[in-house]
Design an enzyme around this catalytic site. Structure first.
Site, PDB file in Angstrom:
ATOM      1  N   ALA A 205       0.828  -1.154   0.027  1.00  0.00           N
ATOM      2  CA  ALA A 205       0.090   0.003  -0.245  1.00  0.00           C
ATOM      3  C   ALA A 205       1.005   1.346  -0.100  1.00  0.00           C
ATOM      4  O   ALA A 205       2.202   1.144   0.287  1.00  0.00           O
ATOM      5  CB  ALA A 205      -0.797  -0.432   1.295  1.00  0.00           C
ATOM      6  N   ASN A 206       0.227   2.385  -0.041  1.00  0.00           N
ATOM      7  CA  ASN A 206       1.212   3.790  -0.080  1.00  0.00           C
ATOM      8  C   ASN A 206       0.309   4.504   1.185  1.00  0.00           C
ATOM      9  O   ASN A 206      -0.718   4.323   1.196  1.00  0.00           O
ATOM     10  CB  ASN A 206       1.690   3.901  -1.046  1.00  0.00           C
ATOM     11  CG  ASN A 206       0.190   4.285  -2.292  1.00  0.00           C
ATOM     12  OD1 ASN A 206      -0.440   5.628  -1.848  1.00  0.00           O
ATOM     13  ND2 ASN A 206      -0.216   3.591  -2.930  1.00  0.00           N
ATOM     14  N   ARG A 207       0.649   6.072   1.333  1.00  0.00           N
ATOM     15  CA  ARG A 207       0.331   6.455   2.855  1.00  0.00           C
ATOM     16  C   ARG A 207      -0.788   7.232   1.833  1.00  0.00           C
ATOM     17  O   ARG A 207      -0.733   8.040   2.080  1.00  0.00           O
ATOM     18  CB  ARG A 207       1.447   7.934   2.581  1.00  0.00           C
ATOM     19  CG  ARG A 207       2.359   6.888   3.944  1.00  0.00           C
ATOM     20  CD  ARG A 207       3.104   7.063   3.901  1.00  0.00           C
ATOM     21  NE  ARG A 207       4.561   7.162   4.902  1.00  0.00           N
ATOM     22  CZ  ARG A 207       4.889   6.558   5.512  1.00  0.00           C
ATOM     23  NH1 ARG A 207       3.863   6.225   6.633  1.00  0.00           N
ATOM     24  NH2 ARG A 207       5.439   5.239   6.431  1.00  0.00           N
ATOM     25  N   SER A 208      -1.209   7.740   0.445  1.00  0.00           N
ATOM     26  CA  SER A 208      -2.183   7.959   0.067  1.00  0.00           C
ATOM     27  C   SER A 208      -2.963   8.659   1.109  1.00  0.00           C
ATOM     28  O   SER A 208      -3.552   7.270   0.965  1.00  0.00           O
ATOM     29  CB  SER A 208      -2.467   8.233  -1.006  1.00  0.00           C
ATOM     30  OG  SER A 208      -4.153   8.946  -1.407  1.00  0.00           O
TER      31      SER A 208
END
Ligand code: C5P
Length: 405
Positions: A205-208
């Site tokens: 995943a990523n932090r968006s």
């Protein structure tokens, strides 16, 4: 956006009256001139001083004791909008029946400005056929209704009838009063970070947070557009937006491939994973089996794909989240992905980009000047970008529906 707009804020006697204070503050912060009117009932719940202190003028309550001899016609005639927060069953009934019993009902009957009512009451009252009939009558006459939410009510009860959030109410005010320069356009916005499965429970995943994409949706709706959000996150959906929940880059690509060909504007604010596991393990990878080797493969570049088949008349907006060489990288993506506009942000700067409520960006457009927007809230960023989108479209005389056939 509300700068110089004159809004009569009517407050009636329900426990949710205290939330009208927050709505008032937000309207004033957005530049509106707020004229507060309270009913006798409202005075049981909040003090006149509170509202007078936050509004643009002192509270008015009576038809009879004002300096102006005919305050009801003056208030109604001078208003750009009349907003009632909260609207009790009594107020809705009186308004629907055309009864002028106090300054607020007089003002509602005297005005020709748009009217928004925000009902709040116990569920049993909300569901009563008399209340629903009155609302149907008001809707038929063009009154805008911000439906109550479900949730905790006064006295420990729960159900539908809780006043809509200040965000929803202010968004509706902006929608009703805003510049309608995106009327008739279909705007597709992608939001949030994609999640690529490693196994049955784990993801890359990523932090968006998706907040910037949702701000685009709210702003485009406020300007009259039809909006579809392709989203990986569960934020409150701006009222009026259609939502397509997705999780992976592949799902996002499928949704956009379907929606983009007929969209007038596509805003690709999602943070799409650049790499994903080649294959997700079935079940959960067990810890005792040792450290697993996860082989990654590149995801398709969705935006580049959209740019390659961009229909004439479509405005394609991309993002460049960078930690170095911001402008050079953004310019190269603008060209490579055949975009009309790219919004570049240095995500290593404080308060900028992922997860924050604020952002600072440089907007680059094909063959145009760069526009720098310093640190501000994400709605203001969306406004600045859509201002340029509208400028580009006005210059082109664009319309996908006109030219794509
Ligand atoms: O090349 P880069 O990932 O920095 O480009 C960012 C832009 O491209 C963003 O608008 C993002 O939504 C989009 N993108 C995409 N598909 C990918 C990666 C990025 O559409 N696989």
């Amino acid at each position: 956006m509300l700068s110089g707009r004159r809004i009569v804020l009517g407050v009636t006697g329900g426990i949710a009256a205290y939330k009208a204070v927050e709505v008032c503050r937000r309207l004033v912060d957005a530049g509106a001139h707020v004229v507060p009117v309270m009913t006798k009932g409202a005075e049981h719940f909040i003090g006149r001083t509170t509202l007078s202190a936050l509004a643009s003028e002192p509270v008015q309550t009576s038809l009879w004791d004002e300096a102006s001899p005919i305050p009801h016609t003056k208030l109604g005639q001078g208003a750009d909008l009349v907003l009632v927060v909260p609207a009790t069953a009594r107020l809705l009934g009186a308004y629907a029946a055309g009864l002028s019993t106090d300054l607020l009902t007089n003002t509602l009957l005297a005005t020709r400005a748009p009217v928004i009512v925000c009902p709040a009451m116990h569920t049993e009252m909300w569901e009563h056929p008399a209340v629903q009939d009155n609302l149907a009558t008001l809707r038929r006459r063009g009154v805008h209704v911000v439906e109550p939410d479900e949730g905790r009510l006064a006295g420990g009860d729960a159900g539908k009838g809780r006043l809509a959030t200040p965000e929803r109410i202010v968004a509706e005010v902006e929608r009703v009063l805003g510049p309608r320069d995106m009327q008739g356009l279909h705007v597709v916005v992608s939001a949030g970070g994609t999640r690529e499965p490693i196994d049955a429970v784990r993801v890359v995943a990523n932090r968006s947070s998706g907040k910037q994409g949702y701000a685009f949706a709210a702003e485009a709706l406020g300007r009259g557009a039809r909006v579809t959000l392709v989203s990986t996150v569960e934020l409150p959906v701006p009222s009026g937006a259609a939502i397509r929940p997705v999780e992976t880059a592949a799902q996002m690509q499928a949704a956009l491939d379907e929606l983009a060909p007929t969209a007038d504007v596509v805003v690709m604010s999602a943070a799409v994973a650049d790499f994903r596991p080649v294959a997700a393990a079935t079940g959960k990878i067990k810890k005792d089996a040792g450290v697993p080797e996860i082989v990654l493969e590149p995801t398709p570049d969705i935006l580049a794909g959209l740019g390659a088949v961009k229909p004439a008349g479509q405005t394609l907006v991309g993002f460049a989240a960078e930690t170095s060489d911001l402008i050079a990288n953004a310019e190269s993506k603008l060209r490579r992905k055949n975009l009309d506009l790219i919004v570049a942000n240095d995500v290593s700067a404080p308060g900028v980009g992922f997860q924050h409520d604020t952002n600072a960006v440089t907007i680059l457009r094909a063959g145009g000047e760069a526009v720098i927007v310093s640190l501000t809230d994400k709605r203001a960023i969306a406004r600045a970008v859509l201002d340029i989108v509208c400028e580009i479209r006005a210059g082109q005389g664009s319309s996908v529906t006109d030219t794509a056939v």
